[in-house]
Design a protein around this motif. Structure first.
Motif, PDB file in Angstrom:
ATOM      1  N   GLN A 122      29.807   7.302 -10.209  1.00 21.13           N
ATOM      2  CA  GLN A 122      30.027   6.677  -8.901  1.00 21.13           C
ATOM      3  C   GLN A 122      28.706   6.267  -8.254  1.00 21.13           C
ATOM      4  O   GLN A 122      28.569   5.153  -7.732  1.00 21.13           O
ATOM      5  CB  GLN A 122      30.767   7.634  -7.966  1.00 21.13           C
ATOM      6  CG  GLN A 122      31.101   6.990  -6.616  1.00 21.13           C
ATOM      7  CD  GLN A 122      31.648   7.994  -5.624  1.00 21.13           C
ATOM      8  OE1 GLN A 122      30.977   8.953  -5.269  1.00 21.13           O
ATOM      9  NE2 GLN A 122      32.881   7.784  -5.197  1.00 21.13           N
ATOM     10  N   ALA A 123      27.712   7.158  -8.308  1.00 24.45           N
ATOM     11  CA  ALA A 123      26.402   6.817  -7.742  1.00 24.45           C
ATOM     12  C   ALA A 123      25.809   5.616  -8.454  1.00 24.45           C
ATOM     13  O   ALA A 123      25.269   4.699  -7.815  1.00 24.45           O
ATOM     14  CB  ALA A 123      25.459   8.017  -7.836  1.00 24.45           C
ATOM     15  N   GLY A 124      25.907   5.604  -9.785  1.00 17.71           N
ATOM     16  CA  GLY A 124      25.347   4.497 -10.542  1.00 17.71           C
ATOM     17  C   GLY A 124      25.990   3.170 -10.194  1.00 17.71           C
ATOM     18  O   GLY A 124      25.292   2.184  -9.921  1.00 17.71           O
ATOM     19  N   VAL A 125      27.308   3.124 -10.160  1.00 16.44           N
ATOM     20  CA  VAL A 125      27.999   1.857  -9.920  1.00 16.44           C
ATOM     21  C   VAL A 125      27.862   1.409  -8.472  1.00 16.44           C
ATOM     22  O   VAL A 125      27.447   0.274  -8.183  1.00 16.44           O
ATOM     23  CB  VAL A 125      29.491   1.967 -10.296  1.00 16.44           C
ATOM     24  CG1 VAL A 125      30.241   0.705  -9.868  1.00 16.44           C
ATOM     25  CG2 VAL A 125      29.645   2.187 -11.801  1.00 16.44           C
TER      26      VAL A 125
ATOM     27  N   MET B 183      12.158   0.007 -10.974  1.00 14.09           N
ATOM     28  CA  MET B 183      12.658   0.029 -12.348  1.00 14.09           C
ATOM     29  C   MET B 183      14.083  -0.515 -12.455  1.00 14.09           C
ATOM     30  O   MET B 183      14.377  -1.358 -13.308  1.00 14.09           O
ATOM     31  CB  MET B 183      12.623   1.455 -12.879  1.00 14.09           C
ATOM     32  CG  MET B 183      13.251   1.620 -14.261  1.00 14.09           C
ATOM     33  SD  MET B 183      13.452   3.351 -14.691  1.00 14.09           S
ATOM     34  CE  MET B 183      14.588   3.926 -13.422  1.00 14.09           C
ATOM     35  N   LEU B 184      14.985  -0.049 -11.610  1.00 14.54           N
ATOM     36  CA  LEU B 184      16.377  -0.480 -11.704  1.00 14.54           C
ATOM     37  C   LEU B 184      16.523  -1.957 -11.345  1.00 14.54           C
ATOM     38  O   LEU B 184      17.328  -2.677 -11.938  1.00 14.54           O
ATOM     39  CB  LEU B 184      17.249   0.397 -10.807  1.00 14.54           C
ATOM     40  CG  LEU B 184      17.304   1.876 -11.214  1.00 14.54           C
ATOM     41  CD1 LEU B 184      18.052   2.702 -10.170  1.00 14.54           C
ATOM     42  CD2 LEU B 184      17.944   2.041 -12.589  1.00 14.54           C
ATOM     43  N   GLY B 185      15.721  -2.419 -10.383  1.00 12.52           N
ATOM     44  CA  GLY B 185      15.721  -3.847 -10.078  1.00 12.52           C
ATOM     45  C   GLY B 185      15.198  -4.672 -11.239  1.00 12.52           C
ATOM     46  O   GLY B 185      15.701  -5.766 -11.516  1.00 12.52           O
TER      47      GLY B 185
ATOM     48  N   ILE C  54      24.072  -5.966 -13.893  1.00 12.24           N
ATOM     49  CA  ILE C  54      23.705  -4.655 -13.350  1.00 12.24           C
ATOM     50  C   ILE C  54      24.092  -3.509 -14.281  1.00 12.24           C
ATOM     51  O   ILE C  54      23.854  -2.346 -13.963  1.00 12.24           O
ATOM     52  CB  ILE C  54      24.322  -4.413 -11.954  1.00 12.24           C
ATOM     53  CG1 ILE C  54      25.852  -4.392 -12.019  1.00 12.24           C
ATOM     54  CG2 ILE C  54      23.820  -5.441 -10.959  1.00 12.24           C
ATOM     55  CD1 ILE C  54      26.487  -3.880 -10.727  1.00 12.24           C
ATOM     56  N   TRP C  55      24.674  -3.823 -15.457  1.00 12.35           N
ATOM     57  CA  TRP C  55      25.183  -2.764 -16.326  1.00 12.35           C
ATOM     58  C   TRP C  55      24.082  -1.849 -16.845  1.00 12.35           C
ATOM     59  O   TRP C  55      24.262  -0.619 -16.908  1.00 12.35           O
ATOM     60  CB  TRP C  55      25.955  -3.366 -17.490  1.00 12.35           C
ATOM     61  CG  TRP C  55      27.137  -4.182 -17.084  1.00 12.35           C
ATOM     62  CD1 TRP C  55      27.375  -5.491 -17.393  1.00 12.35           C
ATOM     63  CD2 TRP C  55      28.250  -3.753 -16.280  1.00 12.35           C
ATOM     64  NE1 TRP C  55      28.573  -5.902 -16.838  1.00 12.35           N
ATOM     65  CE2 TRP C  55      29.122  -4.860 -16.153  1.00 12.35           C
ATOM     66  CE3 TRP C  55      28.593  -2.552 -15.662  1.00 12.35           C
ATOM     67  CZ2 TRP C  55      30.315  -4.800 -15.429  1.00 12.35           C
ATOM     68  CZ3 TRP C  55      29.780  -2.479 -14.932  1.00 12.35           C
ATOM     69  CH2 TRP C  55      30.623  -3.592 -14.825  1.00 12.35           C
ATOM     70  N   MET C  56      22.950  -2.388 -17.247  1.00  8.90           N
ATOM     71  CA  MET C  56      21.884  -1.529 -17.749  1.00  8.90           C
ATOM     72  C   MET C  56      21.326  -0.672 -16.623  1.00  8.90           C
ATOM     73  O   MET C  56      21.027   0.517 -16.828  1.00  8.90           O
ATOM     74  CB  MET C  56      20.784  -2.362 -18.402  1.00  8.90           C
ATOM     75  CG  MET C  56      19.816  -1.522 -19.227  1.00  8.90           C
ATOM     76  SD  MET C  56      18.651  -2.511 -20.204  1.00  8.90           S
ATOM     77  CE  MET C  56      19.781  -3.182 -21.432  1.00  8.90           C
ATOM     78  N   SER C  57      21.200  -1.234 -15.438  1.00  6.95           N
ATOM     79  CA  SER C  57      20.753  -0.457 -14.280  1.00  6.95           C
ATOM     80  C   SER C  57      21.729   0.675 -13.988  1.00  6.95           C
ATOM     81  O   SER C  57      21.321   1.802 -13.683  1.00  6.95           O
ATOM     82  CB  SER C  57      20.619  -1.362 -13.051  1.00  6.95           C
ATOM     83  OG  SER C  57      19.720  -2.420 -13.293  1.00  6.95           O
ATOM     84  N   ILE C  58      23.019   0.393 -14.078  1.00  6.40           N
ATOM     85  CA  ILE C  58      24.038   1.419 -13.857  1.00  6.40           C
ATOM     86  C   ILE C  58      23.904   2.521 -14.897  1.00  6.40           C
ATOM     87  O   ILE C  58      23.954   3.718 -14.580  1.00  6.40           O
ATOM     88  CB  ILE C  58      25.450   0.807 -13.899  1.00  6.40           C
ATOM     89  CG1 ILE C  58      25.706  -0.036 -12.647  1.00  6.40           C
ATOM     90  CG2 ILE C  58      26.521   1.906 -14.023  1.00  6.40           C
ATOM     91  CD1 ILE C  58      26.999  -0.828 -12.701  1.00  6.40           C
TER      92      ILE C  58
END
Length: 293
Positions: A135-138, A194-196, A205-209
């Motif tokens: 949930q946090a990731g998505v 990093m996530l950006g 956004i899948w790899m960031s998730i």
């Protein structure tokens, strides 16, 4: 990476202001829909429910993604390619492997330096940890990357977008238990950048998730360390900073993500991915156009 160029984001007067207002509205839609779903479903479950809670978290994730998709289709007249389904599985898997490996590297540095104690506890149910991490990731990647980074980029360009999204991601954690200004700065510099960078490189956004969720899960369930100042749930190990060690080295009660090793590992990965995105031309396309990846 498609920024959007129709309806509310069409070129013309005050496009920057329309983009920012649209970002606020999307924020509200995604957060309200996902969090309300979680609260309603979990309130209906007994306190000791395990697998059922995971289903509640999964439902909130699907609702958040669905609300974002519907809003983008109505407000921007496009299919949200940032959450396209075809690349989802390989990019999620790659992100999960990267996120788990990164956090394991951080804990290896902390343990080998004598800064952390790691004690195995045995088997523990993973339902809640998986649900919270996913949930946090998505939800957070929808908020900070698909919404904020994308729309501030459209309004003011990529570097302002990175600065704003990273700062809000970091200082948004100041309300967490045991938070400090140093912890917020660490999260802004390590995760915000990093996530950006993964989002810009892939256009999704899948790899960031995957990185985000795996980092949290590995931190909270595998090692049993604090995740942004809080517990993720039952864990198979218990990890704590040794007494008398400086908080800037270990992260203290906030957790290893506020440690110097965490900052260094994430910055190295983030800068490397930013360099890859730059070499691939992801920053050279005019605002509002489609960055092909």
């Amino acid at each position: 990476m498609e920024l959007g160029a129709r309806r509310v984001l069409r070129p013309g007067r005050l496009r920057w202001l329309r983009a920012l207002a649209w970002a606020v509205l999307l924020f509200v839609v995604v957060v309200a829909s996902a969090m309300t779903t979680t609260q309603v479903l979990i309130s209906m479950l007994p306190p000791d429910a395990g697998a059922s809670k995971l289903l509640a978290y999964l439902a909130s994730v699907l609702v958040g993604l669905g609300a974002y998709t519907l809003a983008v289709r109505l407000g921007e007249a496009r299919q949200p390619t940032e959450i396209a389904l075809r690349p989802m599985l390989p990019q999620l898997l790659a992100g999960v492997l990267i996120g788990a490996a990164m956090f394991a590297a951080v804990m290896a540095i902390l343990a080998m330096s004598g800064l952390y104690d790691i004690r195995a506890q045995g088997a523990a149910p993973a339902w809640v940890a998986v649900g919270k991490a996913l949930q946090a990731g998505v939800v957070e990647e929808l908020m900070l990357r698909a919404i904020l980074l994308r729309l501030v980029w459209l309004a003011f360009g990529p570097w302002v977008a990175f600065a704003v999204s990273a700062a809000l991601f970091g200082f948004g954690h100041l309300g967490n238990p045991n938070a400090t200004v140093f912890a917020a700065i660490c999260i802004a510099l390590e995760a915000g950048i990093m996530l950006g960078a993964f989002y810009v490189l892939t256009g999704r956004i899948w790899m960031s998730i995957g990185v985000h969720a795996a980092w949290n899960f590995t931190q909270g369930y595998v090692f049993g360390a604090a995740v942004s100042g809080a517990e993720l749930g039952p864990a198979i190990a218990h990890s704590t900073a040794r007494a008398g060690t400086p908080e800037w080295l270990t992260g203290g009660a906030f957790g290893p993500e506020a440690s110097l090793p965490g900052l260094v590992v994430c910055l190295v990965v983030g800068i490397a991915v930013l360099w890859m995105a730059h070499r691939a031309g992801r920053f050279s396309v005019p605002r509002g156009e489609l960055l092909r990846g």
